[in-house]
Design an enzyme around this catalytic site. Structure first.
Site, PDB file in Angstrom:
ATOM      1  N   GLU A   1      -9.682  -3.180  -5.556  1.00 57.84           N
ATOM      2  CA  GLU A   1      -9.952  -3.312  -4.842  1.00 57.84           C
ATOM      3  C   GLU A   1      -9.594  -4.774  -4.442  1.00 57.84           C
ATOM      4  OE1 GLU A   1      -8.698  -1.104  -2.492  1.00 57.84           O
ATOM      5  OE2 GLU A   1      -8.870   1.412  -3.406  1.00 57.84           O
TER       6      GLU A   1
ATOM      7  N   ASP B   1       0.757  -1.435  -0.285  1.00 53.42           N
ATOM      8  CA  ASP B   1      -0.202  -0.324   0.263  1.00 53.42           C
ATOM      9  C   ASP B   1       0.690   1.792   0.235  1.00 53.42           C
ATOM     10  OD1 ASP B   1      -3.177   0.894  -0.298  1.00 53.42           O
ATOM     11  OD2 ASP B   1      -3.133   1.464   1.395  1.00 53.42           O
TER      12      ASP B   1
ATOM     13  N   GLU C   1       0.288  10.975   5.394  1.00 57.34           N
ATOM     14  CA  GLU C   1       0.125   9.633   5.679  1.00 57.34           C
ATOM     15  C   GLU C   1       1.489   8.676   4.363  1.00 57.34           C
ATOM     16  OE1 GLU C   1      -3.726   8.152   3.778  1.00 57.34           O
ATOM     17  OE2 GLU C   1      -2.976   7.458   2.283  1.00 57.34           O
TER      18      GLU C   1
ATOM     19  N   GLU D   1     -11.095   6.077  -1.534  1.00 56.82           N
ATOM     20  CA  GLU D   1     -10.936   6.273  -0.122  1.00 56.82           C
ATOM     21  C   GLU D   1     -12.464   5.730   0.567  1.00 56.82           C
ATOM     22  OE1 GLU D   1      -8.794   7.571  -0.041  1.00 56.82           O
ATOM     23  OE2 GLU D   1      -8.677   9.661  -0.160  1.00 56.82           O
TER      24      GLU D   1
END
Ligand SMILES: Cc1ncc(CO)c(N)n1
Length: 221
Positions: free
Chosen positions: A211, A48, A89, A141
């Site tokens: 995803e 990620d 982040e 998101e």
């Protein structure tokens, strides 16, 4: 929310099965019931980090499109907020990786990740319009928000070590931000031509598929 008022909510219902596979993936369920394999979590973390590196130019391209195409000032502010949060982040990933002993320099992206990153890159060209890009942004998101908020809701057994991660995307401010992105996408879609609406729906479905593949990649060797 009235579905007639929200094209994106209509799509969430229409593609329910795919949507659930993306937001209630076995990997997420294993975090929530405490059976998660930490080596899978570490794999997800490293992959990620690479994804978020590619997400930066994607988000900035959405920001640029909103700057050029949207007459609504608050759109720009909301997207700018999302863009500005990415620096923090990336620091979070570095810090988390060092806690888990994951070497971020030595990571090669797996196929599902490379394909998702290529998908993100396809949005940065100027011929992709704001409506389609804003829909993708909202969907990307929201899958994380709905997945990780489920791990900290109700009767969960999420391991303490993973609570910070789940809160990062599962917290209610992030939820509110996703709702704002949804309003942006909805407003654009309602004004768009039939072709653009079709393209936006296809992009929504593609995000869900990417995803699911991303979770699959994280949870299996
Ligand atoms: C794969 C993936 N999807 C969505 C997000 C949310 O930003 C993320 N960090 N990674």
């Amino acid at each position: 929310m009235d579905n007639e008022q929200s094209p994106t909510a209509t799509w969430q219902a229409k593609h329910r099965e795919l949507y659930e596979r993306a937001t209630r993936h076995p990997f997420i369920l294993s975090i929530r019931d405490g059976t998660v394999d930490f080596s899978s979590f570490k794999r997800w973390l490293g992959q990620d980090y690479i994804f978020v590196g590619e997400f930066v130019p994607f988000v900035f391209s959405v920001l640029l499109k909103s700057w050029k195409e949207s007459e609504i000032k608050s759109d720009i502010e909301i997207i700018f907020g999302g863009a500005a949060a990415l620096s923090d982040e990336l620091s979070w990933f570095k810090n988390e990786a060092s806690k888990w002993g994951v070497d971020l320099c030595g990571i090669t992206p797996f196929t599902a990740n490379t394909e998702y990153c290529r998908f993100l890159q396809s949005f940065t060209t100027l011929d992709i319009n704001y409506t389609v890009a804003a829909t993708a942004f909202w969907a990307i998101e929201t899958v994380y928000q709905e997945s990780f908020s489920f791990c900290i809701e109700g009767d969960h057994k999420t391991p303490t070590e993973l609570l910070g991660t789940c809160q990062r995307w599962g917290n209610s401010d992030f939820g509110q931000y996703c709702k704002s992105l949804q309003q942006i996408a909805d407003r654009c879609i309602k004004k768009a031509t039939a072709d653009v609406v079709r393209e936006a729906e296809e992009v929504f479905v593609s995000v869900l598929k990417h995803e699911i593949e991303f979770w699959n990649m994280s949870s299996s060797e």
